[in-house]
Scaffold this motif. Structure first.
Motif, PDB file in Angstrom:
ATOM      1  N   ARG A  89       0.854  -1.412   0.176  1.00  0.00           N
ATOM      2  CA  ARG A  89      -0.334   0.363  -0.120  1.00  0.00           C
ATOM      3  C   ARG A  89       0.818   1.071  -0.154  1.00  0.00           C
ATOM      4  O   ARG A  89       2.195   1.782   0.574  1.00  0.00           O
ATOM      5  N   ARG A  90      -0.002   2.660  -0.414  1.00  0.00           N
ATOM      6  CA  ARG A  90       0.582   3.295  -0.514  1.00  0.00           C
ATOM      7  C   ARG A  90       0.125   4.706  -0.871  1.00  0.00           C
ATOM      8  O   ARG A  90      -0.988   4.257  -1.333  1.00  0.00           O
ATOM      9  N   TRP A  91       0.149   5.474   0.100  1.00  0.00           N
ATOM     10  CA  TRP A  91      -0.743   7.530  -0.357  1.00  0.00           C
ATOM     11  C   TRP A  91       0.148   7.885  -0.145  1.00  0.00           C
ATOM     12  O   TRP A  91       1.751   7.613   0.144  1.00  0.00           O
ATOM     13  N   GLY A 144      -3.483  21.512  -2.168  1.00  0.00           N
ATOM     14  CA  GLY A 144      -4.364  21.726  -3.690  1.00  0.00           C
ATOM     15  C   GLY A 144      -4.509  20.316  -4.294  1.00  0.00           C
ATOM     16  O   GLY A 144      -4.971  20.545  -5.486  1.00  0.00           O
ATOM     17  N   VAL A 145      -4.162  19.779  -4.518  1.00  0.00           N
ATOM     18  CA  VAL A 145      -4.395  18.765  -5.377  1.00  0.00           C
ATOM     19  C   VAL A 145      -4.982  17.304  -4.690  1.00  0.00           C
ATOM     20  O   VAL A 145      -5.310  15.526  -5.286  1.00  0.00           O
ATOM     21  N   GLY A 146      -5.436  17.455  -3.311  1.00  0.00           N
ATOM     22  CA  GLY A 146      -6.314  15.743  -3.092  1.00  0.00           C
ATOM     23  C   GLY A 146      -5.318  14.280  -2.374  1.00  0.00           C
ATOM     24  O   GLY A 146      -3.923  14.659  -2.608  1.00  0.00           O
ATOM     25  N   ALA A 147      -5.888  14.353  -1.996  1.00  0.00           N
ATOM     26  CA  ALA A 147      -5.114  12.481  -0.611  1.00  0.00           C
ATOM     27  C   ALA A 147      -5.672  11.390  -2.141  1.00  0.00           C
ATOM     28  O   ALA A 147      -6.234  11.084  -2.060  1.00  0.00           O
ATOM     29  N   TRP A 148      -4.609  10.274  -2.175  1.00  0.00           N
ATOM     30  CA  TRP A 148      -4.460   9.669  -3.211  1.00  0.00           C
ATOM     31  C   TRP A 148      -4.267   8.396  -2.594  1.00  0.00           C
ATOM     32  O   TRP A 148      -2.773   7.786  -2.026  1.00  0.00           O
ATOM     33  N   THR A 149      -3.707   7.226  -3.327  1.00  0.00           N
ATOM     34  CA  THR A 149      -3.582   5.680  -2.080  1.00  0.00           C
ATOM     35  C   THR A 149      -3.982   5.007  -4.073  1.00  0.00           C
ATOM     36  O   THR A 149      -5.047   5.125  -4.948  1.00  0.00           O
ATOM     37  N   GLY A 150      -3.068   4.410  -4.093  1.00  0.00           N
ATOM     38  CA  GLY A 150      -2.581   3.006  -5.383  1.00  0.00           C
ATOM     39  C   GLY A 150      -0.617   2.549  -5.011  1.00  0.00           C
ATOM     40  O   GLY A 150       0.265   3.094  -3.867  1.00  0.00           O
ATOM     41  N   ARG A 151      -0.891   2.274  -6.295  1.00  0.00           N
ATOM     42  CA  ARG A 151       0.970   1.709  -6.221  1.00  0.00           C
ATOM     43  C   ARG A 151       1.526   2.972  -7.209  1.00  0.00           C
ATOM     44  O   ARG A 151       3.062   3.029  -7.370  1.00  0.00           O
ATOM     45  N   ARG A 152       1.110   3.815  -7.876  1.00  0.00           N
ATOM     46  CA  ARG A 152       1.918   4.565  -9.379  1.00  0.00           C
ATOM     47  C   ARG A 152       0.645   5.620  -9.301  1.00  0.00           C
ATOM     48  O   ARG A 152      -0.252   6.160  -8.637  1.00  0.00           O
ATOM     49  N   THR A 206     -10.999   9.840   0.898  1.00  0.00           N
ATOM     50  CA  THR A 206     -12.525  11.004   1.229  1.00  0.00           C
ATOM     51  C   THR A 206     -12.383  10.569   2.983  1.00  0.00           C
ATOM     52  O   THR A 206     -12.350   9.128   2.912  1.00  0.00           O
ATOM     53  N   VAL A 207     -11.979  11.032   3.561  1.00  0.00           N
ATOM     54  CA  VAL A 207     -12.793  11.290   4.962  1.00  0.00           C
ATOM     55  C   VAL A 207     -14.501  10.173   4.636  1.00  0.00           C
ATOM     56  O   VAL A 207     -14.633  10.402   4.418  1.00  0.00           O
ATOM     57  N   ALA A 234      -7.868   8.662   6.695  1.00  0.00           N
ATOM     58  CA  ALA A 234      -7.691   9.245   5.245  1.00  0.00           C
ATOM     59  C   ALA A 234      -8.750   8.797   4.743  1.00  0.00           C
ATOM     60  O   ALA A 234      -9.797   9.345   3.584  1.00  0.00           O
ATOM     61  N   GLU A 235      -9.172   7.436   4.557  1.00  0.00           N
ATOM     62  CA  GLU A 235     -10.054   7.120   3.537  1.00  0.00           C
ATOM     63  C   GLU A 235     -10.717   6.413   3.943  1.00  0.00           C
ATOM     64  O   GLU A 235     -12.761   5.730   3.416  1.00  0.00           O
ATOM     65  N   GLY A 236     -11.464   6.847   5.202  1.00  0.00           N
ATOM     66  CA  GLY A 236     -12.866   7.222   5.418  1.00  0.00           C
ATOM     67  C   GLY A 236     -13.264   6.051   6.733  1.00  0.00           C
ATOM     68  O   GLY A 236     -14.307   5.816   7.048  1.00  0.00           O
ATOM     69  N   ALA A 237     -11.919   5.352   6.511  1.00  0.00           N
ATOM     70  CA  ALA A 237     -12.416   3.947   7.491  1.00  0.00           C
ATOM     71  C   ALA A 237     -11.833   4.293   9.153  1.00  0.00           C
ATOM     72  O   ALA A 237     -12.817   3.414   9.558  1.00  0.00           O
ATOM     73  N   VAL A 238     -11.915   4.388   9.533  1.00  0.00           N
ATOM     74  CA  VAL A 238     -11.147   5.269  10.699  1.00  0.00           C
ATOM     75  C   VAL A 238     -11.824   6.867  10.777  1.00  0.00           C
ATOM     76  O   VAL A 238     -11.728   7.740  10.337  1.00  0.00           O
ATOM     77  N   ASP A 239     -12.426   7.413  12.177  1.00  0.00           N
ATOM     78  CA  ASP A 239     -12.647   9.080  11.627  1.00  0.00           C
ATOM     79  C   ASP A 239     -12.012   9.730  12.935  1.00  0.00           C
ATOM     80  O   ASP A 239     -12.184  10.815  12.510  1.00  0.00           O
ATOM     81  N   ILE A 240     -11.469   8.911  13.745  1.00  0.00           N
ATOM     82  CA  ILE A 240     -10.545   9.911  15.095  1.00  0.00           C
ATOM     83  C   ILE A 240      -9.185   8.622  15.083  1.00  0.00           C
ATOM     84  O   ILE A 240      -9.819   8.014  15.224  1.00  0.00           O
ATOM     85  N   ALA A 241      -8.039   9.557  14.983  1.00  0.00           N
ATOM     86  CA  ALA A 241      -6.596   9.397  15.133  1.00  0.00           C
ATOM     87  C   ALA A 241      -5.907  10.153  16.531  1.00  0.00           C
ATOM     88  O   ALA A 241      -6.292  11.178  16.308  1.00  0.00           O
TER      89      ALA A 241
END
Length: 266
Positions: A126-128, A133-141, A149-150, A201-208
């Motif tokens: 996994r990589r994030w 100004g261009v958002g957050a992303w996950t993937g390999r490339r 998205t939260v 960041a992926e929306g699976a957790v709400d508070i850290a």
């Protein structure tokens, strides 16, 4: 201060650095001859931590000659307003024990603001990453990624909370507030370290939240959480990754979390 797509080349460089780090870390993960020492703060450091940071510093010295560099293992070099912040292995205790939840963290700060962040967890495949100004992303490339998205959870009673451990909360005289928060939410899990924030960041957790952390633990995750639509402060409510503690939420739950923790100032 540069914004938006002005950081695209820095983001590409962060991926190159992560590729180099992944190559070293995966070769040493579960190695029978892994060398482990105890630092003065009683945390472990391995030969992999040091080898990764050394390699990334060499690469940055060639690619970004005017930028400063701060790393967990070798301190700060340079005096530029732009500063690369490196954590060669976030989750070293997991790395040492063969638990695959660890990552290399690479961030770029422009003044006091984290503007580029990348988290690479090769044992999880996994990589994030994110840039201002261009958002957050996950993937390999870069070319094949999914936007992060939260969540839209708006009440503590429906929220999932992740943390690293109970140690540190008592030293801050904040254990009671933390326990109050755990009792107020729907679910608690100790995913720990970078993993808590990436799940947020992926929306699976709400508070850290964490009571004691360093800039290199937080700079990369700060910009990723914010670009995913979340909010990131220290436990006093001050924005940014430099406060020595962390509270990250989907935004909607931030003020309620601070009130419950009882650590906000002002």
């Amino acid at each position: 201060m540069t914004s938006g797509r002005g950081f695209s080349e820095d983001m590409r460089l962060a991926h190159v650095l992560a590729d180099q780090a992944d190559s070293i870390s995966m070769e040493r993960f579960k190695a029978q001859d892994l060398q482990v020492e105890t630092k003065p703060d009683l945390t472990p450091v391995t030969d992999a931590d040091r080898a990764i940071e050394e390699q990334l510093r060499i690469s940055l010295s060639r690619a970004r000659t005017r930028d400063a560099v701060m790393g967990e293992e070798f301190g700060t070099t340079g005096h530029g307003s732009r500063k690369w912040v490196l954590d060669p292995i976030d989750g070293t205790k997991n790395f040492v024990r063969g638990v695959p939840v660890w990552a290399t963290l690479v961030a770029l700060m422009d003044g006091d603001e984290a503007v580029v962040g990348l988290v690479s967890a090769p044992a999880l495949n996994r990589r994030w990453w994110a840039a201002k100004g261009v958002g957050a992303w996950t993937g390999r490339r870069l070319e094949n990624a999914t936007r992060c998205t939260v969540s839209g959870v708006s009440t503590l009673g429906d929220a999932s909370l992740s943390y690293s451990s109970l140690s540190g909360w008592e030293e801050r005289n904040a254990l009671d507030g933390f326990l109050d928060l755990t009792r107020s939410v729907w679910r608690t899990r100790a995913y720990g370290d970078f993993w808590s924030y990436m799940l947020l960041a992926e929306g699976a957790v709400d508070i850290a939240c964490e009571p004691e952390v360093s800039l290199w633990d937080l700079a990369a995750v700060d910009v990723i959480v914010r670009e995913a639509g979340g909010r990131f402060t220290d436990l006093s409510g001050t924005p940014g990754p430099a406060g020595g503690s962390a509270l990250a939420t989907n935004g909607a739950l931030h003020d309620a979390s601070l009130r419950t923790l009882g650590t906000a100032t002002g």
